[in-house]
Design an enzyme around this catalytic site. Sequence first.
Site, mmCIF file in Angstrom:
data_model
loop_
_atom_site.group_PDB
_atom_site.id
_atom_site.type_symbol
_atom_site.label_atom_id
_atom_site.label_comp_id
_atom_site.label_asym_id
_atom_site.label_seq_id
_atom_site.Cartn_x
_atom_site.Cartn_y
_atom_site.Cartn_z
ATOM 1 N N ARG A 51 40.945 -75.698 -25.445
ATOM 2 C CA ARG A 51 40.989 -77.318 -26.039
ATOM 3 C C ARG A 51 40.060 -77.807 -27.331
ATOM 4 O O ARG A 51 40.439 -78.237 -27.402
ATOM 5 C CB ARG A 51 39.849 -78.556 -24.906
ATOM 6 C CG ARG A 51 40.075 -78.601 -23.625
ATOM 7 C CD ARG A 51 39.474 -79.808 -23.121
ATOM 8 N NE ARG A 51 38.574 -79.580 -22.700
ATOM 9 C CZ ARG A 51 37.402 -79.962 -22.050
ATOM 10 N NH1 ARG A 51 38.084 -81.093 -21.421
ATOM 11 N NH2 ARG A 51 36.028 -79.467 -21.812
ATOM 12 N N LYS A 149 38.372 -63.472 -9.902
ATOM 13 C CA LYS A 149 37.310 -64.095 -9.439
ATOM 14 C C LYS A 149 36.287 -64.940 -9.575
ATOM 15 O O LYS A 149 36.410 -64.955 -10.835
ATOM 16 C CB LYS A 149 36.531 -62.894 -8.640
ATOM 17 C CG LYS A 149 35.540 -61.898 -9.328
ATOM 18 C CD LYS A 149 34.508 -61.068 -8.324
ATOM 19 C CE LYS A 149 33.160 -61.963 -8.721
ATOM 20 N NZ LYS A 149 32.436 -62.041 -10.009
ATOM 21 N N ASP A 178 40.166 -57.742 -9.622
ATOM 22 C CA ASP A 178 38.636 -57.708 -10.218
ATOM 23 C C ASP A 178 38.553 -56.362 -10.132
ATOM 24 O O ASP A 178 39.338 -55.228 -10.203
ATOM 25 C CB ASP A 178 38.821 -56.951 -8.146
ATOM 26 C CG ASP A 178 37.700 -56.212 -7.694
ATOM 27 O OD1 ASP A 178 37.314 -55.415 -8.300
ATOM 28 O OD2 ASP A 178 37.236 -56.408 -6.638
ATOM 29 N N HIS A 179 37.999 -56.584 -11.697
ATOM 30 C CA HIS A 179 37.987 -55.452 -12.553
ATOM 31 C C HIS A 179 37.435 -53.953 -12.381
ATOM 32 O O HIS A 179 37.478 -53.302 -12.749
ATOM 33 C CB HIS A 179 37.186 -55.862 -13.358
ATOM 34 C CG HIS A 179 35.860 -56.067 -13.770
ATOM 35 N ND1 HIS A 179 34.836 -57.167 -12.891
ATOM 36 C CD2 HIS A 179 34.696 -54.839 -13.752
ATOM 37 C CE1 HIS A 179 33.920 -56.068 -13.186
ATOM 38 N NE2 HIS A 179 33.555 -55.477 -13.378
ATOM 39 N N LYS A 183 38.025 -49.916 -12.520
ATOM 40 C CA LYS A 183 37.556 -48.201 -13.635
ATOM 41 C C LYS A 183 37.838 -46.961 -13.302
ATOM 42 O O LYS A 183 38.769 -46.913 -11.919
ATOM 43 C CB LYS A 183 35.748 -48.826 -12.801
ATOM 44 C CG LYS A 183 35.359 -49.790 -12.884
ATOM 45 C CD LYS A 183 33.779 -49.948 -12.410
ATOM 46 C CE LYS A 183 33.342 -51.258 -11.989
ATOM 47 N NZ LYS A 183 32.669 -51.649 -14.042
ATOM 48 N N GLU A 217 22.274 -53.448 -10.591
ATOM 49 C CA GLU A 217 22.348 -53.543 -11.965
ATOM 50 C C GLU A 217 20.555 -53.643 -12.656
ATOM 51 O O GLU A 217 20.261 -54.302 -11.375
ATOM 52 C CB GLU A 217 23.214 -54.952 -12.195
ATOM 53 C CG GLU A 217 24.158 -54.796 -11.580
ATOM 54 C CD GLU A 217 25.214 -56.440 -12.268
ATOM 55 O OE1 GLU A 217 25.428 -56.373 -13.413
ATOM 56 O OE2 GLU A 217 24.929 -55.932 -11.432
ATOM 57 N N HIS A 241 34.258 -56.127 -4.869
ATOM 58 C CA HIS A 241 33.480 -55.169 -5.323
ATOM 59 C C HIS A 241 33.662 -54.616 -4.777
ATOM 60 O O HIS A 241 34.104 -53.172 -4.157
ATOM 61 C CB HIS A 241 33.272 -55.267 -6.935
ATOM 62 C CG HIS A 241 33.174 -56.791 -7.556
ATOM 63 N ND1 HIS A 241 34.227 -56.735 -8.058
ATOM 64 C CD2 HIS A 241 32.049 -57.031 -8.149
ATOM 65 C CE1 HIS A 241 34.569 -57.188 -9.200
ATOM 66 N NE2 HIS A 241 33.249 -57.638 -9.641
ATOM 67 N N LYS A 340 20.779 -57.352 -8.785
ATOM 68 C CA LYS A 340 20.500 -57.366 -9.566
ATOM 69 C C LYS A 340 18.678 -57.230 -9.935
ATOM 70 O O LYS A 340 18.217 -57.869 -9.030
ATOM 71 C CB LYS A 340 20.608 -58.996 -10.394
ATOM 72 C CG LYS A 340 22.449 -59.121 -9.874
ATOM 73 C CD LYS A 340 23.177 -60.774 -10.899
ATOM 74 C CE LYS A 340 24.026 -60.652 -11.252
ATOM 75 N NZ LYS A 340 25.322 -60.049 -12.237
HETATM 76 C C1 BG6 Z 1 31.275 -58.989 -11.897
HETATM 77 C C2 BG6 Z 1 29.562 -60.250 -11.768
HETATM 78 O O1 BG6 Z 1 32.026 -59.464 -11.397
HETATM 79 O O2 BG6 Z 1 30.863 -57.602 -11.876
HETATM 80 C C3 BG6 Z 1 28.837 -59.855 -11.954
HETATM 81 O O3 BG6 Z 1 30.232 -61.926 -11.967
HETATM 82 C C4 BG6 Z 1 28.595 -58.513 -12.021
HETATM 83 O O4 BG6 Z 1 27.430 -60.874 -11.656
HETATM 84 C C5 BG6 Z 1 29.375 -57.573 -12.810
HETATM 85 O O5 BG6 Z 1 27.402 -58.758 -13.715
HETATM 86 C C6 BG6 Z 1 29.228 -55.960 -12.971
HETATM 87 O O6 BG6 Z 1 30.048 -55.619 -13.504
HETATM 88 P P1 BG6 Z 1 30.294 -53.892 -13.626
HETATM 89 O O7 BG6 Z 1 31.775 -53.486 -14.527
HETATM 90 O O8 BG6 Z 1 29.183 -54.269 -15.050
HETATM 91 O O9 BG6 Z 1 29.508 -52.775 -12.837
#
Ligand code: BG6
Length: 491
Positions: A51, A149, A178-179, A183, A217, A241, A340
Site C-alpha cells: 500500500r 499458513k 509449508d516451509h 527443508k 525453539e 509443520h 517456544k
Molecule cells: C513458523 C511459525 O511457521 O515456523 C513460527 O509461525 C515458527 O512461530 C517457525 O517460529 C519455525 O520455523 P523454523 O524454520 O525456524 O523452524
Amino acid sequence: MTSQIIPVEAFDYVVFGGTGDLAERKLIPALFRRYADGQILAQSRIIGAARGEMDHEEYRSFARNALKTHIKEAELDADKINAFMEMLFYCSIDAKSDKGWPELKSILGDEDRVRAYYLAVGPAIFGDIADRLHSNGLIRERSRLVIEKPIGKDLASAHALNEVVGKHFREDQIFRIDHYLGKETVQNLMALRFANTLFQPVWNASYIDHVQITVAEDLGVEGRGNYYDTSGAIRDMVQNHLLQLLCLVAMEPPASTDANAVRDEKLKVLRSLKPIDAESVDAKTVRGQYKAGAAKGNPVPAYLDEVDDKQSDTETFVAIKAEIETWRWAGVPFYLRTGKRLSSRVSEIIVQFKPVPHNIFGDDAKSIKANRLIIRLQPDEGVKQGITIKDPGPGGMRLREVDLDMSFAENFDVHAPDAYERLLLDVIRGNQTLFMRRDEVEAAWKWIDPLIAGWADTNQKTAKYTAGTWGPTSSIALIERDGRTWHDGEA
Ligand code: BG6
C-alpha cells in the site's frame, strides 16, 4: 562437490506485502541467493506490491538493506547485488480499491511468462486480491498463486479461504507453502525411505516401537505475540509443520514423486489419524505456557509479559500422543512435541526400533540398546543410525552403541539452502510436490478441530513451564506413562 545449476525460465514474481517482514527476511534474500547461484535469469522481474508510496529506487534500497541484514557478508558480492537490483520493481497498490491495478498491469505487460503472485499478506485480503487479479485480467494460463499458513483457524475458515482463492485459480495453480517441506532434511527423509532398500522392510509396527517428532525453539514469540495469541502452538505448528512431518514418516511409498502421487499418500495418513476428542484429550495431550526463565544464560520474560491479554491461556507448548489406524502403524504411537522458549533449538525425528527379540549375550549385553534412527532437521542437519557393535579390544563380549553418523555439513561441502530458495523456484517450475493440496489442509484441520474443542470442553488449562526447560513435567509423564522417554536432542 558441486552440482550443476539449471536456470529456471524467466518469470515475474509479484509479492503482495512486498515491504513486509516475510519479504524482507525470507523472500528477497532467497531470490537473491538463487540469482547469485545462476539459477534465476536476469530477465526475470520481482515486483514488490504494497500500500505504501514508494518508487522503484526506494524499493531497491529496501531490498539492499534486507540483503545486508539477512545474508552473511561473505555471500554479498557487490556486482551481483547491483545486477539483482535491476530486476526489482515496486507498485503501490490497494487490495480493496482500484488504486494501483492498472500500474501493475502495465508493469507486467503482455509477455507470456510464468507469473507468480505471492500473497505475503494476512488471509483477510486473499479474496480481495484474487478478485482484483481476476477482474483486471491478470490471471492467465501460466499464472500461479502462492499462499502461506495460517490457512484458516479451523476447518470452516480453511474451507472458506480455499473457496475464495479457488474461485479464480485452479488447484494446480495454487501453491500452499509449508516451509518445513522445503527443508533439506525433510526432502532427505524421502530419499532415505525410498532410495534405500534397507529401511522399507522394517518400516512398520513389527519393528518400530514408536516415533518422536520434536520441533523445539529457544526463542519466544518475538514481537508476534498478538498474532500468536490467537493461534497457539497447535495452530501455528502442529496443524501444519508437525503433521506434514508425520505424514512423510508414515506414508506408504508413493508410485512416483509426482505431486499428486505423494499428496495422495499423505492424505491417507491424515485421514487415518485416530481422533482425539473431549474423552481422550486429557490422556493424550499436554498444553503448556512459558513463565519467565532464562535463554542462553540471560533472563527472558514470561509469555504473558509479551502479549496484551494478561489472562491469556494460549499454549506455547504442546505434546500429543498421536496414533495412526492402519495395518502398518497399529500400536505405534507418534509422540509430537513443539514449543517456544525450550532448552534449545532442535527439530528432529526419532524412529525408535524394537529391541532384539532374544538376547544371546546374557549379562555381558546389559548395555544392549534398541536401534534408533535420528533424522535431524536443524541445526546440524543429518541422519544418525544407532547400531550396536562389540566394544573393540579384549575383555569379553562387551556391547556398545555407536552411531553411523551422516552429518551433512561434515560430509558435503555445500550450504543447505533455506527452504524458501527451493520452494520459490518450485513455484516457477510448476512443481507442487512440496506444497499442500487443499484436501490435505482440510484433513489436517478435521483432526485438529475436535482436539481443540476437547480442550475447551474439558477446560484443560496450560501447565506453566520455566523458559529454557523442556516444557511442562506433564509432557514427560505423557511419554513415561508408556514406559518411554523423550530424546532430548543430546545426541
Ligand atoms: C513458523 C511459525 O511457521 O515456523 C513460527 O509461525 C515458527 O512461530 C517457525 O517460529 C519455525 O520455523 P523454523 O524454520 O525456524 O523452524
